[in-house]
Design an enzyme around this catalytic site. Structure first.
Site, PDB file in Angstrom:
ATOM      1  N   HIS A  50       0.818  -1.213   0.000  1.00 34.49           N
ATOM      2  CA  HIS A  50       0.000   0.000   0.000  1.00 34.49           C
ATOM      3  C   HIS A  50       0.853   1.264   0.000  1.00 34.49           C
ATOM      4  CE1 HIS A  50      -3.749  -2.138   0.445  1.00 34.49           C
ATOM      5  NE2 HIS A  50      -3.332  -2.739   1.545  1.00 34.49           N
ATOM      6  N   ARG A  75       7.180  -5.960   3.420  1.00 34.43           N
ATOM      7  CA  ARG A  75       5.919  -6.590   3.029  1.00 34.43           C
ATOM      8  C   ARG A  75       5.810  -6.514   1.514  1.00 34.43           C
ATOM      9  NH1 ARG A  75      -0.206  -5.184   5.029  1.00 34.43           N
ATOM     10  NH2 ARG A  75       0.194  -3.201   3.973  1.00 34.43           N
ATOM     11  N   ASP A  89      16.563 -11.159  -3.164  1.00 37.91           N
ATOM     12  CA  ASP A  89      17.857 -10.846  -3.764  1.00 37.91           C
ATOM     13  C   ASP A  89      18.335  -9.446  -3.390  1.00 37.91           C
ATOM     14  OD1 ASP A  89      18.176 -13.321  -4.889  1.00 37.91           O
ATOM     15  OD2 ASP A  89      17.710 -12.709  -6.935  1.00 37.91           O
ATOM     16  N   GLU A 154      -5.768 -11.891   7.124  1.00 37.66           N
ATOM     17  CA  GLU A 154      -6.546 -10.674   6.981  1.00 37.66           C
ATOM     18  C   GLU A 154      -7.990 -10.939   6.571  1.00 37.66           C
ATOM     19  OE1 GLU A 154      -4.027  -7.275   5.333  1.00 37.66           O
ATOM     20  OE2 GLU A 154      -3.224  -9.010   4.250  1.00 37.66           O
ATOM     21  N   ASP A 180      -8.255  -5.176   6.975  1.00 31.25           N
ATOM     22  CA  ASP A 180      -8.862  -6.030   5.958  1.00 31.25           C
ATOM     23  C   ASP A 180      -9.743  -7.100   6.588  1.00 31.25           C
ATOM     24  OD1 ASP A 180      -8.119  -5.280   3.188  1.00 31.25           O
ATOM     25  OD2 ASP A 180      -6.094  -5.423   3.974  1.00 31.25           O
TER      26      ASP A 180
END
Length: 268
Positions: A50, A75, A89, A154, A180
């Site tokens: 987000h 996240r 990576d 969520e 959520d």
């Protein structure tokens, strides 16, 4: 030449004698990431779901946080193999994957974080910051030790399967997202509604029954303290953008006179 990696959030949670308190970095700014990292918080969450973050900005924020005694968690926006491979990576050692509602999803995500034959992570550590460009001895064989994976429950379906999700081998812990979750329960915007709080507590119980640490997002101080008392091992209590927004609003309110009332309009 050799190089060592930082302790993972999994290791910090195992050794901690209290809940670990964190802050969200949603601005996409390495300056804000450094400010949050140096604040005394235990961990920060660099958000790609987000927030306006791509690979380059996440890397810059990991660099900014690396000078401080804080554990960065990234996240990812979605739990797919390509995104997870690229973020790992970059050198992210701690991943949070959103919207995991079943053990099947959790197993798929675990596979994305591990090299074959146990997983499907693409091999490129010699070219990447993850293995410090081949400066971490035995990285390929021991990569799972350097990565901590957390999944986010969520949805109402996820709450009901919390113990199964947490029990998946390779899942190091579960983070509950009340926003959520509230929406999935028909209570959008009501994160502290008693039904939502009860669902969070049920998720807590399921995760703890599987022997894994459970965390939660709670910007409301009262809710945060209640979740800590209920057994949260790690928690988010604020975000850079929200702190700036509220601080800027307070400056405006403190120094800009209120608009005079229009007496004529008030009488109409």
């Amino acid at each position: 030449m050799t190089s060592s990696l930082e302790a993972t959030l999994r290791e910090r949670l195992t050794s901690a004698d209290r809940a670990l308190v964190g802050g969200w970095v949603c601005s996409g700014s390495p300056v804000m990431a450094e400010i949050m990292a140096g604040s005394g918080l235990d961990w920060i969450l660099v958000d790609m779901e987000h927030a306006p973050n791509g690979l380059e900005s996440v890397l810059a924020q990991l660099h900014a946080a690396s000078a401080y005694d804080v554990t960065p968690v990234v996240r990812v926006p979605v739990g797919d193999a390509v995104t997870i491979k690229q973020v790992l990576d970059l050198g992210a050692q701690n991943l949070l994957v959103p919207m995991v509602s079943s053990p099947e999803q959790a197993r798929e995500v675990v596979a994305c974080t591990q090299y074959p034959p146990t997983g499907v992570r693409g091999v490129g550590s010699a070219l990447a910051r993850s293995g410090r460009w081949n400066r971490v001895p035995g990285y390929l064989a021991e990569a799972a030790e350097h990565v901590a994976l957390f999944v986010q429950i969520e949805t109402a379906d996820g709450v009901e399967r919390a113990e199964e999700i947490a029990a998946v081998e390779g899942v190091d812990g579960v983070f509950v997202g009340p926003s959520d979750l509230a929406a999935s329960m028909g209570r959008i915007g009501q994160q502290t509604h008693p039904e939502v709080v009860d669902a969070v507590h049920r998720a807590f119980a399921g995760v703890r029954a599987a022997g894994k640490p459970v965390g939660v997002n709670a910007f409301d101080p009262q809710a945060a303290r209640a979740y800590l008392e209920a057994g949260a091992s790690w928690i988010l209590v604020g975000a850079d953008v929200a702190l700036v927004a509220r601080g800027a609003e307070k400056l405006a309110a403190d120094f800009i006179p209120a608009e005079p009332r229009d007496e004529q309009n008030t009488q109409e």
